[in-house]
Design an enzyme around this catalytic site. Structure first.
Site, PDB file in Angstrom:
ATOM      1  N   ASN A 157       0.758  -1.152   0.068  1.00 36.38           N
ATOM      2  CA  ASN A 157      -0.086   0.049   0.104  1.00 36.38           C
ATOM      3  C   ASN A 157       0.994   1.104  -0.114  1.00 36.38           C
ATOM      4  O   ASN A 157       1.892   1.385   0.490  1.00 36.38           O
ATOM      5  CB  ASN A 157      -1.140   0.030   1.117  1.00 36.38           C
ATOM      6  CG  ASN A 157      -0.342  -0.240   2.662  1.00 36.38           C
ATOM      7  OD1 ASN A 157       0.614  -0.741   2.759  1.00 36.38           O
ATOM      8  ND2 ASN A 157      -1.256   0.160   3.652  1.00 36.38           N
ATOM      9  N   GLU A 178       0.381   5.354   0.884  1.00 37.81           N
ATOM     10  CA  GLU A 178      -0.586   6.259   1.085  1.00 37.81           C
ATOM     11  C   GLU A 178      -0.121   7.786   0.862  1.00 37.81           C
ATOM     12  O   GLU A 178       0.823   7.795   0.276  1.00 37.81           O
ATOM     13  CB  GLU A 178      -0.770   6.253   2.617  1.00 37.81           C
ATOM     14  CG  GLU A 178      -1.091   4.840   2.963  1.00 37.81           C
ATOM     15  CD  GLU A 178      -1.694   4.455   4.536  1.00 37.81           C
ATOM     16  OE1 GLU A 178      -1.120   5.314   5.138  1.00 37.81           O
ATOM     17  OE2 GLU A 178      -2.340   3.701   4.844  1.00 37.81           O
ATOM     18  N   GLU A 237      -2.887  -4.755  -3.087  1.00 34.37           N
ATOM     19  CA  GLU A 237      -3.445  -5.545  -4.203  1.00 34.37           C
ATOM     20  C   GLU A 237      -3.433  -4.797  -5.552  1.00 34.37           C
ATOM     21  O   GLU A 237      -2.811  -5.344  -6.698  1.00 34.37           O
ATOM     22  CB  GLU A 237      -4.944  -6.030  -3.702  1.00 34.37           C
ATOM     23  CG  GLU A 237      -5.027  -6.908  -2.539  1.00 34.37           C
ATOM     24  CD  GLU A 237      -5.184  -5.947  -1.280  1.00 34.37           C
ATOM     25  OE1 GLU A 237      -4.850  -4.944  -1.214  1.00 34.37           O
ATOM     26  OE2 GLU A 237      -6.214  -6.381  -0.508  1.00 34.37           O
ATOM     27  N   CYS A 247     -10.304  -5.152  -0.171  1.00 31.21           N
ATOM     28  CA  CYS A 247     -11.441  -4.053  -0.161  1.00 31.21           C
ATOM     29  C   CYS A 247     -12.293  -4.238  -1.311  1.00 31.21           C
ATOM     30  O   CYS A 247     -11.888  -4.930  -2.339  1.00 31.21           O
ATOM     31  CB  CYS A 247     -10.952  -2.660  -0.006  1.00 31.21           C
ATOM     32  SG  CYS A 247     -10.304  -2.192  -1.462  1.00 31.21           S
TER      33      CYS A 247
HETATM   34  N1  THU Z   1      -5.142  -1.616   2.417  1.00 33.45           N
HETATM   35  C1  THU Z   1      -4.836  -2.325   1.450  1.00 33.45           C
HETATM   36  O1  THU Z   1      -3.733  -2.180   1.055  1.00 33.45           O
HETATM   37  N2  THU Z   1      -5.288  -3.451   1.022  1.00 33.45           N
HETATM   38  C2  THU Z   1      -6.668  -3.796   1.675  1.00 33.45           C
HETATM   39  O2  THU Z   1      -7.250  -4.879   1.094  1.00 33.45           O
HETATM   40  C3  THU Z   1      -7.206  -3.082   2.784  1.00 33.45           C
HETATM   41  C4  THU Z   1      -6.623  -1.844   3.009  1.00 33.45           C
HETATM   42  C5  THU Z   1      -4.499  -0.141   2.929  1.00 33.45           C
HETATM   43  C6  THU Z   1      -5.410   0.804   2.316  1.00 33.45           C
HETATM   44  C7  THU Z   1      -4.693   1.727   3.436  1.00 33.45           C
HETATM   45  O3  THU Z   1      -3.510   2.369   3.044  1.00 33.45           O
HETATM   46  C8  THU Z   1      -4.496   0.943   4.860  1.00 33.45           C
HETATM   47  O4  THU Z   1      -4.715  -0.249   4.152  1.00 33.45           O
HETATM   48  C9  THU Z   1      -5.673   1.384   5.817  1.00 33.45           C
HETATM   49  O5  THU Z   1      -6.831   1.296   5.228  1.00 33.45           O
END
Ligand code: THU
Length: 177
Positions: free
Chosen positions: A77, A79, A90, A127
């Site tokens: 991820n 941010e 993902e 998600c």
């Molecule tokens: N996040 C993911 O990378 N994948 C998921 O399936 C759920 C959430 C990340 C997004 C954000 O950077 C952090 O988790 C908190 O939501």
């Protein structure tokens, strides 16, 4: 009148005949029960979790994509101070795989997470947006994508395809020719 245990409602026979239900199959395993392919992909994902950029949520997520040619592509991820621009692990892995190997079918994706704030001992499931993107690649390559999910520890969930993670999904088949 018939009592429906799923909805807690009383329904007439004709009402009941209009109701449909979905049965979703998946496996729940412990790490020791995983086959070598799943274990290896999950291990790749776990090693990559350190490369996550998650200074706002402190929730590091990592995904490892296995292609038909045997290549493993990683994503974490990413941010952003403008929160809505945060990119999930993902989608980061899938986009990277598709950019580098556009013609390679995606066999599987493993997803995991780590937080310094508390132990993540439950499976991390993609998600809704990531499920939709997984479905796109499944359709694009006409090949099921196995989804393997685990926290930093704890049980592992395995779905045989991403369609099971997003039933009744909207796909290109819904669009006019
Ligand atoms: N996040 C993911 O990378 N994948 C998921 O399936 C759920 C959430 C990340 C997004 C954000 O950077 C952090 O988790 C908190 O939501």
């Amino acid at each position: 009148m018939i009592y429906n245990f799923h909805t807690n409602l009383k329904m007439s026979k004709s009402e009941l005949s209009r109701h449909r239900s979905l049965h979703i199959q998946y496996q729940e395993l412990s790490t020791e029960d995983l086959d070598s392919m799943d274990l290896s992909l999950l291990t790749h994902a776990k090693k990559a979790v350190r490369s996550a950029y998650a200074p706002y949520s402190m929730f590091a997520v990592s995904a490892a994509v296995l292609l038909e040619n045997g290549q493993t592509i990683l994503g974490t991820n990413q941010e952003n101070a403008s929160y809505s621009l945060c990119l999930c692990a993902e989608r980061s892995a899938l986009a990277s795989a598709a950019a580098q190997y556009p013609d390679q079918k995606i066999k599987a994706i493993a997803v995991t997470a780590y937080s310094s704030r508390r132990p993540i001992d439950h499976p991390i499931t993609p998600c809704g947006a990531c499920r939709q993107v997984l479905r796109e690649y499944e359709q694009r390559h006409k090949h099921p994508i196995r989804v393997i999910m685990q926290g930093a520890s704890g049980p592992v969930l395995i779905f045989e395809d991403s369609a099971s993670l997003l039933p009744l999904s909207f796909t290109r088949k819904d669009l006019p020719e």
